[in-house]
Design an enzyme around this catalytic site. Sequence first.
Site, mmCIF file in Angstrom:
data_model
loop_
_atom_site.group_PDB
_atom_site.id
_atom_site.type_symbol
_atom_site.label_atom_id
_atom_site.label_comp_id
_atom_site.label_asym_id
_atom_site.label_seq_id
_atom_site.Cartn_x
_atom_site.Cartn_y
_atom_site.Cartn_z
ATOM 1 N NE ARG A 45 -4.075 -1.956 1.714
ATOM 2 C CZ ARG A 45 -5.213 -2.361 2.430
ATOM 3 N NH1 ARG A 45 -5.260 -2.049 3.601
ATOM 4 N NH2 ARG A 45 -6.086 -3.112 1.799
ATOM 5 C CD GLN A 61 -6.047 1.522 1.543
ATOM 6 O OE1 GLN A 61 -5.288 1.646 2.583
ATOM 7 N NE2 GLN A 61 -5.655 0.820 0.812
ATOM 8 C CE1 TYR A 114 -1.764 0.580 -7.960
ATOM 9 C CE2 TYR A 114 -2.004 -1.101 -9.981
ATOM 10 C CZ TYR A 114 -1.394 0.011 -9.279
ATOM 11 O OH TYR A 114 -0.413 0.559 -9.836
ATOM 12 C CD GLU A 115 -1.393 -4.059 -3.322
ATOM 13 O OE1 GLU A 115 -1.848 -4.256 -2.111
ATOM 14 O OE2 GLU A 115 -1.019 -4.792 -4.010
ATOM 15 N N GLY A 116 -6.590 -2.296 -2.580
ATOM 16 C CA GLY A 116 -7.687 -1.568 -1.530
ATOM 17 C C GLY A 116 -7.677 -0.343 -1.926
#
Lengths: 592, 592
Positions: A301, A448, A441-443
Amino acid sequence: MYKAPVDAIGFTLKHVAGLSGALDEGLLGDLSEDLVDAILQEAGRFASEEVAPLAEIGDRQGARLVDGKVVVPDGWDGLYRHWAEGGWNSLVASQDYGGQALPHMLNVAALEMWNSGSMAFALCPTLTMGAVEAVTTHGTDTLKTTFLPKMVSGEWTGTMNLTEPHAGSDLGVMKTRAERRDDGSYRIFGQKIFITWGEHEVTDNIVHLVLARLPDAPAGTRGISLFLVPKFLVNDDGSLGARNDLHCHSLEHKLGIHGSPTCTMIYGDGKHGDAAGAVGYLVGEENKGLACMFTMMNNARLAVGMQGVAICEAATQKAIAYASDRTQGRAPGWTGSGMSPIIEHPDIIRTLLTMKALTQGARAICYACAHAIDMSHRAPDETRAFWAERAALLTPIAKSFATDCGVDVASLGIQVHGGMGFIEETGAARYLRDARIAPIYEGTNGIQAIDLVARKLPLSDGEQVRGFIGELTGIADAVRAANRDGFGGTADRLEASIGDLADATDWLMARLKAGESAEALAGATPYQRLFGLVLTGAYLAKGALAEEDIGRQQRIALCRFGAENLIAETAALKDRVINGAASLAAAKILLS
Amino acid sequence: MYKAPVDAIGFTLKHVAGLSGALDEGLLGDLSEDLVDAILQEAGRFASEEVAPLAEIGDRQGARLVDGKVVVPDGWDGLYRHWAEGGWNSLVASQDYGGQALPHMLNVAALEMWNSGSMAFALCPTLTMGAVEAVTTHGTDTLKTTFLPKMVSGEWTGTMNLTEPHAGSDLGVMKTRAERRDDGSYRIFGQKIFITWGEHEVTDNIVHLVLARLPDAPAGTRGISLFLVPKFLVNDDGSLGARNDLHCHSLEHKLGIHGSPTCTMIYGDGKHGDAAGAVGYLVGEENKGLACMFTMMNNARLAVGMQGVAICEAATQKAIAYASDRTQGRAPGWTGSGMSPIIEHPDIIRTLLTMKALTQGARAICYACAHAIDMSHRAPDETRAFWAERAALLTPIAKSFATDCGVDVASLGIQVHGGMGFIEETGAARYLRDARIAPIYEGTNGIQAIDLVARKLPLSDGEQVRGFIGELTGIADAVRAANRDGFGGTADRLEASIGDLADATDWLMARLKAGESAEALAGATPYQRLFGLVLTGAYLAKGALAEEDIGRQQRIALCRFGAENLIAETAALKDRVINGAASLAAAKILLS
């Protein structure tokens, strides 16, 4: 063309994010400021002179699937090998496997530069580094000795396989399955989508980390295991063995990061085997795969946050260069002959300064997060838990604020270029196209925000965030005490914004305690933005206060611009957090 | 797939922008509400069922230059002809030349729908309509009778040729030249860039309006003349004659609007003639070309604003559809089995409502601007000057606010789609790519802000804008007087925001009076945004107050959401206008 801002990066690392303090306290081993400078200098040279010149062709050609093979853009093959030979893949990795065991701060600074050069290119090592970390932390000794040396050196690349068509943010519903075999290995069957650099011919082997479900696994996220699934099996002597039964079925046609192959991967369908499944090796314990993956996702992240910073920097440089060169109209007060450069027009000045301030704010936040990660491993034992919490708190803000800034700053960069910004050959539009994936992406940044509010604010019963806000207040106090003309209204404005952050934080924590999570989550995104803006103001001020003569006047000026032109929005954001939920609930009827 | 929101459009025209009042006062001739509804209904059907289905192929294939001919995407040829046969090109044109003389409000509403269907397609008639207007207003009788009937019907298309490589926002430095000929015609020589739909084979002829400079013209913008330069000359009997000496040299490779050919046009280089120049006919007087072009540019700016509204609407529809369908996680309070649709998550609800409120705000502002244009031609004589000023004041806000919203809303739409938003086949990314040009062309939004502050605020010595702010205050008062629960804090918040607008306006006018234009222009963009947000709040309230039962609860809910979640930003914007200039000037050292 991008030129790595080595001085600004070094200054921010040392004087804003905490590197100099850690060096002074002897927490970073043999590392010296001179070595830091030398590494940054060489990374900057490589990013500017070798990566950046190949970004455009990467975007134009893109990665292609030709006769079942993924072909990368012209020159990228050699670029990657040259990059790996420079040792850039191994900065933070353990010395046990050939790494350099340098702090994350340095790697994050280097990542900024690779991504400014070409985000599509930098994605490849970003994924490898994540895989290295997961195997280092959770792998068996056999897995480590077999795979890590070549992954650390960059001879082999790594991937993360999480997403399936119906399992994105919610991994609990994934269907990829794993079966146990008597020899202790596993067989993997299923389809994964959106796999970054999932297949290519640049290296001899690719090491996939794949989440899958065992037959007797509990439902949901507690029934997911992590497997290492190499493209080629590795013989006992380290040589490459049989092709494993996995392949890239197709590449996505994307808005940006065209040079990065985004693959649909199929495991165990018999294309490269007897349909008995792709061979995989368990990483960590059965059914504990998500925890293993999360170890690596936190750093991933932050790495995505760096993509935001990187795009901000590159887009800002490009816009300033264009605005300095392009003449049009006569700005107020322009005394030159003919048209003035558009950089003389107040509206362009405002735009460029906004871009600069957001870039520097996002950079400082991300570097501070990297510092906290480093301290969680290297600080005296009794403070490591504190630093781990600080890193946990900063991670969602770093990821979301920096990637939102990436999109906004790239869009402003197009605007500065006028009509030329819309023409692909100019290159300004590519930054927006590339930047647009990073908030997703990556959450997603919405995820978040949920993480920040629901899981990070309650750390140490709220003492972590309260302590942090107290530190920020200290910066505002120091600005006031410095009492320098150049700061203008910085102290007042920073104090007011920190007050907004404190109020919003208290309100959210009260909702969480009362079990009113819908109310709290309704304000999560504005809160996350509020936090990022306050940190931008505070870190700009911290930089401006630093005892470092060179560039001080510029840092003070940027700090004042940020305070007087950007952070006042915190009042409206706080209002949205505290008073916005009721109207949001009432308006839900509009969506049915 | 896009479905034209005919009811929302009709409601906004009638009850927010002023169409019903104008009908009641008999200012719109034979037009009735029934006829308005019928026209909107049929335009909506055409846009949804015929234009929208060809948008994707238009984006994918794009316009191409093949053997010197511009080839449009498959199906667009027939689509255009069918569209023109429907009479859609002639809504506002004069009946003298086959037009329907309907109010601009209706045309603007139809433009919204064509652009939601496909912005690249809608650009073609948008340019033709501008050319029709310029020729109608400034052309000789011969030009009118020769060209207008076929341009009004859409049998021929029209273009605007302003930009040259070094002359964009600043047209004073253009180099294209015109020479007088004894027969009263002119010959044109030069290169123009960024010419939308500058060349194609969809119609038999193309009528270019070209700005050029006569040999003895004064320097700067006072030496520019406007010429009509047809692709094919027209014989006295109306048949097509010789090919004129102009051609498309190349097409731009753009971020978006791929279906629309953006041409570099060359005039008079001998490719289709003897290099004696392209034949042109003067429109208006010599050296008064810019004034003629500006007649048409005001309406063109509103038309670009409609592109912003159109993208907002289409992107919002797409995001709502996706969020209703896609399941992921369990939202707070979700009691269904399994995962909830993501539209149940508070953060997604906030995003979608923000998109809806901005769409409706931008729409209302643009329609109100169209109403003012109509009233400037149709209201009783003594009020026409007032309405012309109102239109002039609203035009830069309509153009800039709506196009900024287009970009923001399209970007939010991608975010709602998560990873799928980044995949081109989904279609969400196209909206962002298309939307990104609208804040740039027809005068960048920065230029609009300068126009708003420097030229529009001083209208009638400030009485126009002050009167307008007074009207907005009346709306806030009416919300307070209505005293309905559903409005929540709307009255207070709207009043506060209107107060911010009034303060910022007074401050800017004081700077202008004092000759401090750099200070005023430093805050022009935040002021423009502030004005747009206040109008959004006010027009949402006006809609919510309307005596129309159907949908009232929804309108009130959206109004409250806008008041409690979007417009509080006006305080920070006002602060930026009034207090931002000093830090901006101080930070200029960062850009050298």
